[in-house]
Each structure stands twice: as C-alpha cells, then as structure tokens.
Motif scaffolding. Sequence first.
Motif, mmCIF file in Angstrom:
data_model
loop_
_atom_site.group_PDB
_atom_site.id
_atom_site.type_symbol
_atom_site.label_atom_id
_atom_site.label_comp_id
_atom_site.label_asym_id
_atom_site.label_seq_id
_atom_site.Cartn_x
_atom_site.Cartn_y
_atom_site.Cartn_z
ATOM 1 N N ALA A 32 3.556 72.818 74.203
ATOM 2 C CA ALA A 32 4.116 73.114 72.889
ATOM 3 C C ALA A 32 5.613 72.842 72.948
ATOM 4 O O ALA A 32 6.257 73.090 73.979
ATOM 5 C CB ALA A 32 3.857 74.565 72.501
ATOM 6 N N SER A 33 6.156 72.344 71.852
ATOM 7 C CA SER A 33 7.569 71.994 71.853
ATOM 8 C C SER A 33 8.146 72.084 70.444
ATOM 9 O O SER A 33 7.417 72.223 69.466
ATOM 10 C CB SER A 33 7.768 70.573 72.406
ATOM 11 N N VAL A 34 9.469 71.994 70.378
ATOM 12 C CA VAL A 34 10.192 71.985 69.108
ATOM 13 C C VAL A 34 11.104 70.768 69.098
ATOM 14 O O VAL A 34 11.784 70.475 70.100
ATOM 15 C CB VAL A 34 11.021 73.270 68.916
ATOM 16 N N LEU A 35 11.127 70.080 67.974
ATOM 17 C CA LEU A 35 11.939 68.875 67.822
ATOM 18 C C LEU A 35 12.993 69.100 66.745
ATOM 19 O O LEU A 35 12.671 69.551 65.644
ATOM 20 C CB LEU A 35 11.048 67.701 67.433
ATOM 21 N N TYR A 36 14.249 68.785 67.090
ATOM 22 C CA TYR A 36 15.331 68.750 66.107
ATOM 23 C C TYR A 36 15.724 67.289 65.917
ATOM 24 O O TYR A 36 16.027 66.585 66.884
ATOM 25 C CB TYR A 36 16.542 69.546 66.570
ATOM 26 N N LYS A 49 14.854 69.210 59.459
ATOM 27 C CA LYS A 49 15.333 68.777 60.765
ATOM 28 C C LYS A 49 14.612 69.428 61.937
ATOM 29 O O LYS A 49 14.692 68.943 63.063
ATOM 30 C CB LYS A 49 16.836 69.051 60.876
ATOM 31 N N PHE A 50 13.914 70.544 61.704
ATOM 32 C CA PHE A 50 13.245 71.263 62.781
ATOM 33 C C PHE A 50 11.734 71.171 62.602
ATOM 34 O O PHE A 50 11.223 71.484 61.523
ATOM 35 C CB PHE A 50 13.679 72.737 62.796
ATOM 36 N N MET A 220 14.998 67.025 76.206
ATOM 37 C CA MET A 220 15.458 65.646 76.059
ATOM 38 C C MET A 220 16.406 65.570 74.873
ATOM 39 O O MET A 220 16.086 66.058 73.780
ATOM 40 C CB MET A 220 14.269 64.704 75.837
ATOM 41 N N GLY A 221 17.569 64.965 75.069
ATOM 42 C CA GLY A 221 18.531 64.798 73.996
ATOM 43 C C GLY A 221 18.996 63.360 73.913
ATOM 44 O O GLY A 221 19.040 62.654 74.926
ATOM 45 N N ARG A 222 19.355 62.945 72.703
ATOM 46 C CA ARG A 222 19.808 61.568 72.509
ATOM 47 C C ARG A 222 20.755 61.515 71.310
ATOM 48 O O ARG A 222 20.530 62.181 70.296
ATOM 49 C CB ARG A 222 18.611 60.659 72.285
ATOM 50 N N ILE A 223 21.831 60.733 71.430
ATOM 51 C CA ILE A 223 22.782 60.503 70.342
ATOM 52 C C ILE A 223 22.887 59.003 70.111
ATOM 53 O O ILE A 223 23.173 58.239 71.039
ATOM 54 C CB ILE A 223 24.168 61.088 70.664
ATOM 55 N N ILE A 243 18.878 63.637 68.321
ATOM 56 C CA ILE A 243 17.555 64.239 68.431
ATOM 57 C C ILE A 243 17.530 65.109 69.678
ATOM 58 O O ILE A 243 18.110 64.749 70.707
ATOM 59 C CB ILE A 243 16.465 63.143 68.490
ATOM 60 N N LEU A 244 16.945 66.278 69.577
ATOM 61 C CA LEU A 244 16.776 67.190 70.702
ATOM 62 C C LEU A 244 15.337 67.675 70.703
ATOM 63 O O LEU A 244 14.843 68.157 69.687
ATOM 64 C CB LEU A 244 17.726 68.386 70.594
#
Length: 252
Positions: A32-36, A49-50, A220-223, A243-244
């Motif tokens: 299970a995960s959450v995406l921003y 966004k969430f 995981m994060g990305r700009i 994105i996180l």
Amino acid sequence: MHKKITGLLATAVLATLSASAFADDGKWSVGASVLYQEQAYRGTKMSDKFMPVPMVNYEGKNFYFHTLATGYYLWNDKKDQLSVDLFYYPQAYRAKDNKDSRMRQLDNRRDTAMAGMSYRHHEEWGTLRANFSGDILGKSDGMRFDAAYLYGFDGDNWSLQPGVGVIWQSERQNRYEYGITDSESRRSGLDEYRPGSSWMPYVELTGNYKFDDNWSAFAMGRIDLLPNEAKDSPMVDKKTTSILWTGITYSF
C-alpha cells in the motif's frame, strides 16, 4: 475513481522507468502506498494531488509486472537488461475539475498506453538507464525518450539511489499536453499555443529500507524542470513539477 486511476498510471510510469527496488528476482510483492503528484496546469485543486495506490509487483528472469506496467526481457543479466515494455501513461486533463474558469473551457486530455523498449547497464560507477516509447492508442500520437544516470549507496538494511536524467518529448506529445487550439482559444480567451519538441531535465531519489526478509518500506521522489515549451503554455503556471511516492510492501 478517476483520480485514483490517474495515480496508478503515474505509479506505473515510475515503476517502468526506475530500477526495481520493491521485488526480488522471481518473487511477488504487494503493498500500500500514497502518491503526491504536482501537475503543471494552472488551477489544479489541492485534493487532486494526493492519491492512495495499491501495489502488485513481480520481477522475474524473463518477465516483470509492476502495477499497471509490464514487460519482457530480451536480455537480462547482472550488468545489462533490455526489455520490451507496455505501460499506461498519465496525460489526462479534466477541464470541469479545474478552478480556473478559462481552463474549464479547454478540451479534455485522456490517458493513454505507451509501448517501447528500455535498456539498463550496471557498473561499479553507476547505472545508465534509457527508455523510448510511443503512444499506441492514438490519443497524442506522441513519443518520449528518457535517459538517466543513477548511483546507488547500500547499507545492511537500506539503499539510496540518486539520479539525474533528461526527457525528450515529441512535438505531438507536447501539443497534446500543453497546446491550445484555435477553437479552444476562442472559447476560453487563452492565447492559441503550438509548442514544438522539448528536452526536460530532472533529478530523482529512491530509498528502500528492509525491516526483515518480507517487509520493506520505500520512498521515491522526482523533480522535473519544465522546458520553455511547457512553461510558455497559457495552461501552465509553474516552472517545475514534482512527485513523491511512499509506502510499504510485503514480498513472498
């Protein structure tokens, strides 16, 4: 429901283009995960966004499956992986959900499926990663090329993998995501806009922590640094997007 599906699609793209840190060779993992996800479009609502994202992953010698992405390895050893990939790509825009009255007069954009090939090469000095894909559902008829360099740091129970990369997007892809047609301009009052192809640099960081042989947590994060072809669009009011994605998985 549409918002949750969009989150899954974004996750599938990340899973496809990133080295798998969430599934061992020949094993399944669920989680299970959450995406921003911060979009470039002006007038985006904070609630968009969430998104919660359930996960199902499999990584084998010849085949992988990562949520809504799948592929077949043509070459797969410790140093090199070459695969044929199929995945959903998030390019949707729903005009009626936007806060800006002018943006609500634009046409909707729809998600699509991308197909292509990926290659990774691993050395002590780092990993090279490349992916080329194109729209196969006729939504944008666009193409993308993603190339990156990553370097991993490993501890007893943890790993970190920072990376830098660049994405090329074709003219058709940019016009579908950021362009404004003459008819849209007349309805909305926004200027007509027809961008060309572009190069977009980005930075990313992936981390993983293993609690035991089965349970692990990841982030995981990305700009993305938006190119002029995106920033100059009347649809866009940002210089970067981000994105996180974080969660917990169980492997078996």
